[in-house]
Write a protein that holds these residues in place. Structure first.
Motif, mmCIF file in Angstrom:
data_model
loop_
_atom_site.group_PDB
_atom_site.id
_atom_site.type_symbol
_atom_site.label_atom_id
_atom_site.label_comp_id
_atom_site.label_asym_id
_atom_site.label_seq_id
_atom_site.Cartn_x
_atom_site.Cartn_y
_atom_site.Cartn_z
ATOM 1 N N ALA A 151 0.826 -1.212 0.000
ATOM 2 C CA ALA A 151 0.000 0.000 0.000
ATOM 3 C C ALA A 151 0.855 1.254 0.000
ATOM 4 N N ALA A 152 0.340 2.295 -0.618
ATOM 5 C CA ALA A 152 0.984 3.606 -0.646
ATOM 6 C C ALA A 152 0.755 4.332 0.675
ATOM 7 N N LEU A 153 1.744 5.151 1.070
ATOM 8 C CA LEU A 153 1.688 5.820 2.369
ATOM 9 C C LEU A 153 1.021 7.186 2.298
ATOM 10 N N GLY A 154 0.888 7.779 1.118
ATOM 11 C CA GLY A 154 0.188 9.055 1.026
ATOM 12 C C GLY A 154 1.093 10.216 0.674
ATOM 13 N N ASN A 155 0.470 11.343 0.369
ATOM 14 C CA ASN A 155 1.162 12.443 -0.296
ATOM 15 C C ASN A 155 0.963 13.804 0.361
ATOM 16 N N ALA A 156 0.968 13.857 1.681
ATOM 17 C CA ALA A 156 0.771 15.119 2.383
ATOM 18 C C ALA A 156 2.055 15.630 3.040
ATOM 19 N N ASN A 157 3.203 14.964 2.791
ATOM 20 C CA ASN A 157 4.475 15.307 3.437
ATOM 21 C C ASN A 157 4.348 15.264 4.956
ATOM 22 N N TRP A 158 3.598 14.300 5.467
ATOM 23 C CA TRP A 158 3.424 14.130 6.906
ATOM 24 C C TRP A 158 4.483 13.182 7.461
ATOM 25 N N ASP A 159 5.026 13.505 8.627
ATOM 26 C CA ASP A 159 5.842 12.569 9.386
ATOM 27 C C ASP A 159 4.904 11.835 10.326
ATOM 28 N N LEU A 160 4.562 10.616 9.966
ATOM 29 C CA LEU A 160 3.550 9.863 10.699
ATOM 30 C C LEU A 160 4.079 9.248 11.985
ATOM 31 N N SER A 161 5.349 9.507 12.311
ATOM 32 C CA SER A 161 5.870 9.088 13.612
ATOM 33 C C SER A 161 5.369 9.994 14.726
ATOM 34 N N TYR A 162 4.804 11.121 14.356
ATOM 35 C CA TYR A 162 4.328 12.107 15.323
ATOM 36 C C TYR A 162 2.865 12.442 15.020
ATOM 37 N N PRO A 163 2.145 13.016 15.992
ATOM 38 C CA PRO A 163 0.779 13.461 15.697
ATOM 39 C C PRO A 163 0.772 14.471 14.553
ATOM 40 N N VAL A 164 -0.226 14.348 13.678
ATOM 41 C CA VAL A 164 -0.350 15.268 12.547
ATOM 42 C C VAL A 164 -1.758 15.839 12.524
ATOM 43 N N VAL A 165 -1.868 17.053 12.020
ATOM 44 C CA VAL A 165 -3.165 17.696 11.870
ATOM 45 C C VAL A 165 -3.763 17.285 10.528
ATOM 46 N N ASP A 166 -4.944 16.708 10.580
ATOM 47 C CA ASP A 166 -5.666 16.300 9.376
ATOM 48 C C ASP A 166 -6.770 17.315 9.106
ATOM 49 N N PRO A 167 -6.606 18.156 8.069
ATOM 50 C CA PRO A 167 -7.643 19.135 7.758
ATOM 51 C C PRO A 167 -8.602 18.672 6.665
ATOM 52 N N PHE A 168 -8.472 17.433 6.226
ATOM 53 C CA PHE A 168 -9.192 16.964 5.042
ATOM 54 C C PHE A 168 -10.413 16.103 5.343
ATOM 55 N N SER A 169 -10.588 15.654 6.582
ATOM 56 C CA SER A 169 -11.605 14.646 6.894
ATOM 57 C C SER A 169 -12.739 15.239 7.728
#
Length: 481
Positions: free
Chosen positions: A298-316
């Motif tokens: 599976a692809a990991l995605g294209n938001a330039n997020w470092d998923l090792s840390y909490p991230v702000v999701d403005p899309f959902s």
């Protein structure tokens, strides 16, 4: 399309279904209704669970006894809370943020004998920098893969008439997934509509044939099955993905490639009972496919997020009004962060992190070519994208982690062809062991255009694990080791 399914630079969410699944209910459903997943304890019959669905005012759409999941519809938002209290139910949740019950429109959002004869060069091969980057061109001089290996393209359908795909499409294992109910008609697993070519592009990267036409894929002799998980609005809801992975499990599909994420939540969070139930149902289906012999990519995605840390999701949620929220360790992209899935980040033509690619030292398994506008390849046309197939018999440039994941699926297919008796665990171990390490940039800081817009920090120093996992996949090692 309503959402980002049509964008080559955004990972999208799509899936399809299973022949041995429960049959859809015959009654005419009421409108409007919402969709739910209802979970039973694994290994128990679903009769009590189905009875509880009906007792709570729901209708059974389909059942998956293999993974203890019932897909249901109900006309009221209170159904999940009500059914959770009834016998045979361990969890329940809405799969679509209950937007179906609203009156406003959804917002847009974005074994085998290996052929060892040298193969001819394809007419457009000079511009396929991505194949040379992972040494697929050299691998194919040894093997194009086995006809006994089938890769499931978990996406928005594909153009089976394309001259580069037609020799390798396995119609007998292809399926479409409507409301999560399998449909094997060619119309159900073909492209969502003529101008939506995402699945066709993914399929070409995996297994475009070496036939003297156009381009060649990583594993040009393996077969591909269309597992269409998108609906006509371009959404990929959990019940579609559940069907797709169960279908793969029960129809001899040894590799799945998902350049998608499950809607409407970019990350599904366990602190919400609806999201937790849907995420668990999808995880069960993915795990079932793995236990039945499939290596899931599976692809990991294209938001330039470092998923090792909490991230702000403005899309959902992307099927209603998005709500900005902080997502942490209790949240997962599905399937892109599910344990046991081979998770893929992207690099450009110069083997540097693609500026858009998500990353994280705990998340990335391997990396592969996805293209980057700032990394120019040494090719006749200098195009930074990945050249592949498109609907209606053409070819175009594609990009994103959506392009990276099928490169990995193709390499997995080559490993499975070379070692047909290996388990999924051993295949995955070989994939990561054979990958070519790419170290982090100096001081771990990556700022490709100097503006800070794509700033990223790579953990792992010389190992490069933060951006690249175990490294860049290697197709030549896949057929020689």
């Amino acid at each position: 399309m309503r959402r980002t399914l049509g964008s080559a630079l955004l990972v999208t969410a799509l899936v399809a279904a299973g022949l041995t699944a429960g049959q859809p209910a015959t009654a005419v459903r009421q409108e409007p209704v919402a969709h739910f997943v209802v979970l039973a304890k694994l290994g128990t019959p679903l009769a009590r669970t189905e009875a509880s669905v009906r007792a709570a005012g729901g209708r059974v759409l389909t059942s998956w006894p293999q993974i203890g999941v019932v897909v249901a519809t109900a006309p009221g938002a209170g159904f999940a809370a009500a059914v959770r209290r009834l016998p045979g139910v361990v969890a329940a949740g809405a799969t679509r943020n209950l937007a179906e019950l609203g009156t406003g429109p959804a917002s847009a959002s974005s074994t085998s004998t290996v052929d060892r004869q040298p193969m001819p060069t394809e007419p457009l091969a000079a511009n396929q920098w991505s194949m040379r980057q992972i040494r697929a061109d050299r691998a194919n001089d040894i093997s194009g893969g086995s006809r006994k290996v089938v890769v499931g393209v978990v996406d928005g359908g594909l153009d089976a008439s394309h001259p580069d795909l037609a020799p390798n499409v396995d119609a007998s294992r292809s399926v479409g997934c409507g409301d999560g109910v399998p449909d094997t008609s060619p119309e159900a697993w073909g492209p969502l509509h003529p101008d939506f070519g995402h699945g066709t592009a993914v399929a070409g990267i995996i297994a475009a044939a070496r036939n003297g036409i156009g381009v060649a894929g990583v594993a040009p002799n393996v077969r591909i099955a269309s597992v269409r998980v998108g609906d006509t609005d371009g959404f990929v809801y959990p019940e579609y993905l559940i069907c797709g992975y169960v279908w793969a499990a029960e129809h001899g599909i040894q590799v799945t490639s998902a350049s998608v994420y499950a809607d409407p939540w970019m990350r599904w969070c366990d602190d919400d009972p609806d999201q937790a139930a849907a995420a668990e149902a999808m995880r069960r289906a993915i795990d079932y496919a793995n236990r039945r012999g499939a290596v899931n990519v599976a692809a990991l995605g294209n938001a330039n997020w470092d998923l090792s840390y909490p991230v702000v999701d403005p899309f959902s949620p992307n099927n209603g009004e998005p709500i900005e929220r902080l997502t942490g360790d209790d949240c997962q992209m599905v399937p892109g962060e599910v344990p046991g899935v081979v998770i893929v980040s992207a690099v450009g033509a110069q083997k540097r992190k693609a500026r858009y690619s998500n990353y994280g030292i705990r998340d990335v398994d391997v990396t592969a070519p996805g293209g980057d506008v700032g990394q120019i390849p040494n090719t006749p046309d200098g195009n930074t994208g990945v050249l592949t197939t498109i609907n209606n018999g053409g070819w175009f440039y594609f990009g994103g982690t959506s392009a990276a994941a099928p490169h990995v699926a193709g390499v997995v297919a080559l490993i499975r062809s070379t070692h047909p008796r290996w388990s999924p665990t051993r295949v995955t171990a070989a994939l990561t062991h054979q990958a070519d390490r790419i170290p982090c940039p100096p001081d771990g800081v990556y700022d490709p255009d100097g503006t800070g817009a794509w700033l990223a920090h790579c953990q792992g120093a010389r190992s490069g694990r933060g951006f690249f996992g175990h490294g860049l996949v290697d197709a030549l090692d896949a057929v020689t080791r």
